[in-house]
Motif scaffolding. Structure first.
Motif, short mmCIF file in Angstrom:
data_model
loop_
_atom_site.label_atom_id
_atom_site.label_comp_id
_atom_site.label_asym_id
_atom_site.label_seq_id
_atom_site.Cartn_x
_atom_site.Cartn_y
_atom_site.Cartn_z
N SER A 129 35.72 32.03 36.82
CA SER A 129 36.72 32.47 38.14
C SER A 129 37.55 33.98 38.29
CB SER A 129 38.59 31.48 37.64
OG SER A 129 38.74 32.19 36.74
N ASP A 130 37.12 34.36 37.97
CA ASP A 130 36.92 35.79 38.49
C ASP A 130 36.03 37.14 38.58
OD1 ASP A 130 37.85 38.92 38.66
OD2 ASP A 130 39.38 38.47 37.54
N GLN B 206 35.44 39.85 40.18
CA GLN B 206 35.10 40.98 40.23
C GLN B 206 35.13 41.41 38.17
OE1 GLN B 206 35.57 44.43 41.80
NE2 GLN B 206 34.96 44.68 40.10
N LEU B 207 36.01 40.38 37.15
CA LEU B 207 35.66 40.30 36.49
C LEU B 207 33.84 39.77 36.13
CD1 LEU B 207 36.48 40.68 33.32
CD2 LEU B 207 37.09 38.59 33.31
N ARG C 284 36.80 33.40 31.81
CA ARG C 284 37.37 33.90 32.47
C ARG C 284 36.71 34.73 33.35
NH1 ARG C 284 43.20 35.68 32.62
NH2 ARG C 284 43.07 33.98 31.41
N ALA C 285 35.64 34.81 33.22
CA ALA C 285 34.48 35.44 34.99
C ALA C 285 34.43 34.19 35.25
CB ALA C 285 33.08 36.01 34.19
N SER D 194 47.53 37.65 29.43
CA SER D 194 48.47 37.39 30.58
C SER D 194 48.88 39.19 30.91
CB SER D 194 49.41 36.91 31.20
OG SER D 194 50.94 37.16 30.20
N TYR E 145 48.43 47.91 35.47
CA TYR E 145 48.15 47.40 37.31
C TYR E 145 47.06 48.39 37.55
CZ TYR E 145 49.32 42.72 37.51
OH TYR E 145 49.47 41.43 37.41
N GLY F 96 41.43 40.05 31.88
CA GLY F 96 40.72 39.91 31.43
C GLY F 96 39.44 41.12 31.49
N SER G 47 42.30 46.04 36.51
CA SER G 47 42.50 44.85 37.83
C SER G 47 43.32 43.59 37.03
CB SER G 47 41.50 44.80 38.86
OG SER G 47 40.34 44.19 37.95
N SER G 48 42.92 43.25 35.89
CA SER G 48 43.40 41.85 35.74
C SER G 48 43.34 41.93 33.87
CB SER G 48 42.20 41.21 35.72
OG SER G 48 40.97 41.08 35.34
#
Length: 207
Positions: free
Chosen positions: A121-122, A124-125, A118-119, A41, A57, A64, A61-62
């Motif tokens: 659900s993300d 951009q990632l 993680r990609a 996180s 930040y 990931g 962006s995240s």
């Protein structure tokens, strides 16, 4: 072609410190290695690196995206190849380098598993993963195959993109699914299934 870094979502303020960046990337990869996605996180990365979440930040962006950036930093050499090598040897070396990266460097293997998961659900990632991890590697492999076509080492009728899928996808599949060992012998096994290399010309015998 060197791997690229994920473009940071930069905000106003001073340029990032290379020492701070290194600490953040190391913290993210270490956390994923130790605890998987559950340990990742912005708060946990900031605490491990000794920085504020605001700093994170400004640059990413995240969580990931931070892991992916750290992953790219660790793996630049794994897509390099000898331009004087034959097409078969160059492709084999690239495949072997990827397997070695995943089997000899536990943090890298853990990070690529985490980023891939993680990609899902993300969005951009997922784009970053395709653009900055997969695309440079595919471009190098495509260059090798097209060079082989021009030199006559590779059959001209092959589909270059499908060939890259055929040769490299099983490596990722074994990494992510862990259904079979991921070892150096896989390279020869996969190349044996690919019939796109031209047969060497027969030797002329003297009479």
């Amino acid at each position: 072609m060197p791997a690229e870094s994920v473009p940071a979502a930069r905000g106003p303020g001073r340029p990032r410190s290379s020492r701070t960046r290194t600490a953040i990337l190391a913290a993210a990869v270490d956390l994923v290695t130790e605890g998987g996605l559950a340990a990742l996180s912005m708060s946990s990365i900031a605490a491990r690196a000794g920085v504020s979440r605001v700093t994170l930040y400004k640059w990413w962006s995240s969580p990931g995206a931070i892991v992916l950036d750290g992953l790219l930093d660790r793996s630049h050499s794994s897509i390099e190849h000898d331009p004087s090598a034959s097409a078969r040897d160059a492709i084999a070396a690239q495949m072997q380098a990827l397997i070695t990266l995943f089997t000899d460097d536990g943090p890298t293997a853990a990070a690529i598993r985490a980023v891939t998961a993680r990609a899902e659900s993300d969005a951009q990632l997922a784009r970053d993963l395709r653009e900055h991890w997969h695309r440079p590697r595919r471009e190098v492999a495509a260059d090798i195959l097209r060079r082989g076509i021009r030199s006559g080492e590779v059959r001209p009728e092959i589909d270059v993109e499908a060939t890259i899928d055929l040769l490299f996808a099983p490596i990722y599949h074994r990494l992510l699914v862990d259904h079979a060992p991921l070892g150096p012998e896989l390279v020869d096994q996969l190349l044996a299934l690919f019939n796109g290399f031209a047969e060497p010309a027969p030797r002329l015998t003297s009479t």
